[in-house]
Design an enzyme around this catalytic site. Structure first.
Site, PDB file in Angstrom:
ATOM      1  CB  SER A 112     -41.933  -0.923 -32.247  1.00  0.00           C
ATOM      2  OG  SER A 112     -41.462  -0.591 -31.819  1.00  0.00           O
ATOM      3  CG  ASP A 114     -45.353  -0.858 -30.211  1.00  0.00           C
ATOM      4  OD1 ASP A 114     -44.695   0.740 -29.785  1.00  0.00           O
ATOM      5  OD2 ASP A 114     -45.343  -1.049 -30.072  1.00  0.00           O
TER       6      ASP A 114
END
Length: 445
Positions: free
Chosen positions: A102, A243
């Site tokens: 992420s 992401d």
């Protein structure tokens, strides 16, 4: 039983240090493959990733693990997390995997798993996979080992899906939009989707090299996109994370707009068109009291959960809500995605910009946030929140704030830190309360 590998959002850690290495990834593939082999059909798993250098290693190890248990593997290459959830469901796969950490730096990586319905796994499924990881792998016979292939049309599938999330009459002609992809998973699809809808796209963070993901770009490093919006005279800026399940918007003046204002905007539009379900919005304890008051004025509720998009999603599914999110920028629109999707949320904001004809600074300022202050107290061990002095300080602070404010005390799930947040109409009072509680926690620790 406690968790050894899975955290609040899959498995995550520093690559080749500690647990996040090729050996662990192969074990995950073998265990998840065994857990999701159900029925007599040919089983398949979809694997996507962001742009981290370590993604090659983790992907190869997962492929080895899954194929060794008899699962066929479909690889998409770099794609946003919500795209993998979508393609898993579209391709009738038994499992989806996203390789990403992420918004973390490139040295970290992670593994997120999705079930055949495109939703993140339940706690029960994750615990079952953990148990299988501690056992010898259930290997397939030689004739039943799985195959692996890479598909080339995954990007196009996702772009088509996100464009369908807004009305077919909407075009972005005349809009100048800075699109910051954090050198991450959306570096191709987000600018393409917005350009195809007619906008002039000014790309930023679209040159990944394996080690620059989230490096001074993206939703957690906003200075570059703020400057670019002002420099280019853009109407709006969009900042995604590594992401692309998180979004922060930048207005034409270079000011950041958080998830609370975006939820207010999207909820208003959905309520006006009678497409909002559940009677309101689901957010976390960190969302501003100003959002709650604004929604109340529309006759809508705000339900709060623990911090984490998985808890928001869980409550949405339980209560029949189709809109939820976090102040940090995770936006979940269940009519179009099974997890947070920064690109879908961005298109919703841009569609409102077109419909309303207002500047972003006006469109995305639907309420004045209540003064809110968050401070962290690091501690070495023990349980400082159990100390009587801390409990007394918290009780006194809550009494002082009364119905006009909120106090949220929570331990971090990733580091030895106690987070102390207060909000209320009096900024000076809020600061005094936070400092007093922090001092009590610090003394007890």
């Amino acid at each position: 039983m406690g968790r050894k590998f899975f955290g609040t959002d899959g498995i995550r850690g520093r690559t080749n240090q500690g647990k996040m290495n090729a050996e662990l990834a192969m074990r995950v593939g073998q265990a998840a493959g065994a857990h999701f082999r159900r029925g007599d059909h040919r089983h398949r798993v979809v694997i996507g990733k962001d742009t981290r250098l370590s993604g090659y290693m983790i992907e190869s190890a997962l492929v080895a693990g899954f194929t060794s248990t008899g699962m066929d593997v479909i690889m998409t290459g770099p794609l946003p997390t919500p795209a993998i959830a979508l393609i898993t469901r579209e391709m009738r796969a038994d499992l989806g995997v996203m390789i990403s950490a992420s918004h973390n730096p490139y040295e970290d990586n992670g593994i997120k798993l999705f079930g055949p319905d495109g939703f993140k796994l339940s706690d029960e499924d994750e615990m079952a996979i953990e148990a299988l990881m501690e056992q010898p792998p259930q290997l397939a016979d030689a004739e039943h080992i799985g195959r692996a292939r890479r598909i080339e049309d995954a990007r196009g599938r996702y772009i088509h899906a996100v464009k369908r999330s807004i009305g077919s009459d909407i075009r972005f002609d005349g809009l100048r939009i800075v699109v910051d992809c954090a050198h991450g998973a959306a570096y191709q699809v987000a600018p393409s989707a917005i350009w195809e809808l007619g906008a002039e796209v000014i790309p930023l963070g679209v040159s990944p090299n394996g080690t620059n993901i989230n490096d001074e770009v993206g939703s957690t490093a906003l200075e570059a996109v703020k400057a670019k919006v002002v420099e280019e005279g853009a109407h709006i800026g969009i900042a995604l994370d590594g992401d692309a399940d998180r979004l922060i918007v930048i207005d034409e003046k270079g000011k950041a707009v958080d998830g609370d204002q975006m939820m207010a905007l999207i909820a208003t539009r959905m309520s006006e068109t009678r497409r909002l379900t559940g009677g309101g919005v689901v957010a976390t304890v960190m969302s501003n009291l100003g959002l709650e008051r604004y929604l109340r004025g529309l006759g809508l509720g705000l339900e709060r959960t623990k911090v984490g998009d998985r808890y928001v999603l869980q409550r949405m599914r339980e209560g029949g809500f189709n809109l939820g999110g976090e102040q940090s920028g995770h936006m979940i629109l269940l009519d179009h995605a099974t997890t947070g999707d920064g690109t879908v949320a961005a298109l919703r904001v841009l569609a409102s910009l077109v419909r309303e004809g207002k500047p972003a600074s006006e469109l995305l300022h639907l309420f004045d946030p209540v003064p809110q202050l968050l401070k962290n107290v690091r501690y070495d061990g023990g349980a400082p929140l159990e100390a009587e002095t801390v409990k007394r300080a918290i009780a006194e602070a809550e009494s002082e704030l009364g119905d006009g404010g909120r106090l949220v005390i929570r331990p971090s799930g990733t580091e030895p830190v106690i987070r102390v947040m207060a909000e209320g109409d009096d900024a000076a009072q809020v600061e005094q309360i936070v400092d007093r509680v922090c001092d009590a926690v610090r003394d007890a620790a």
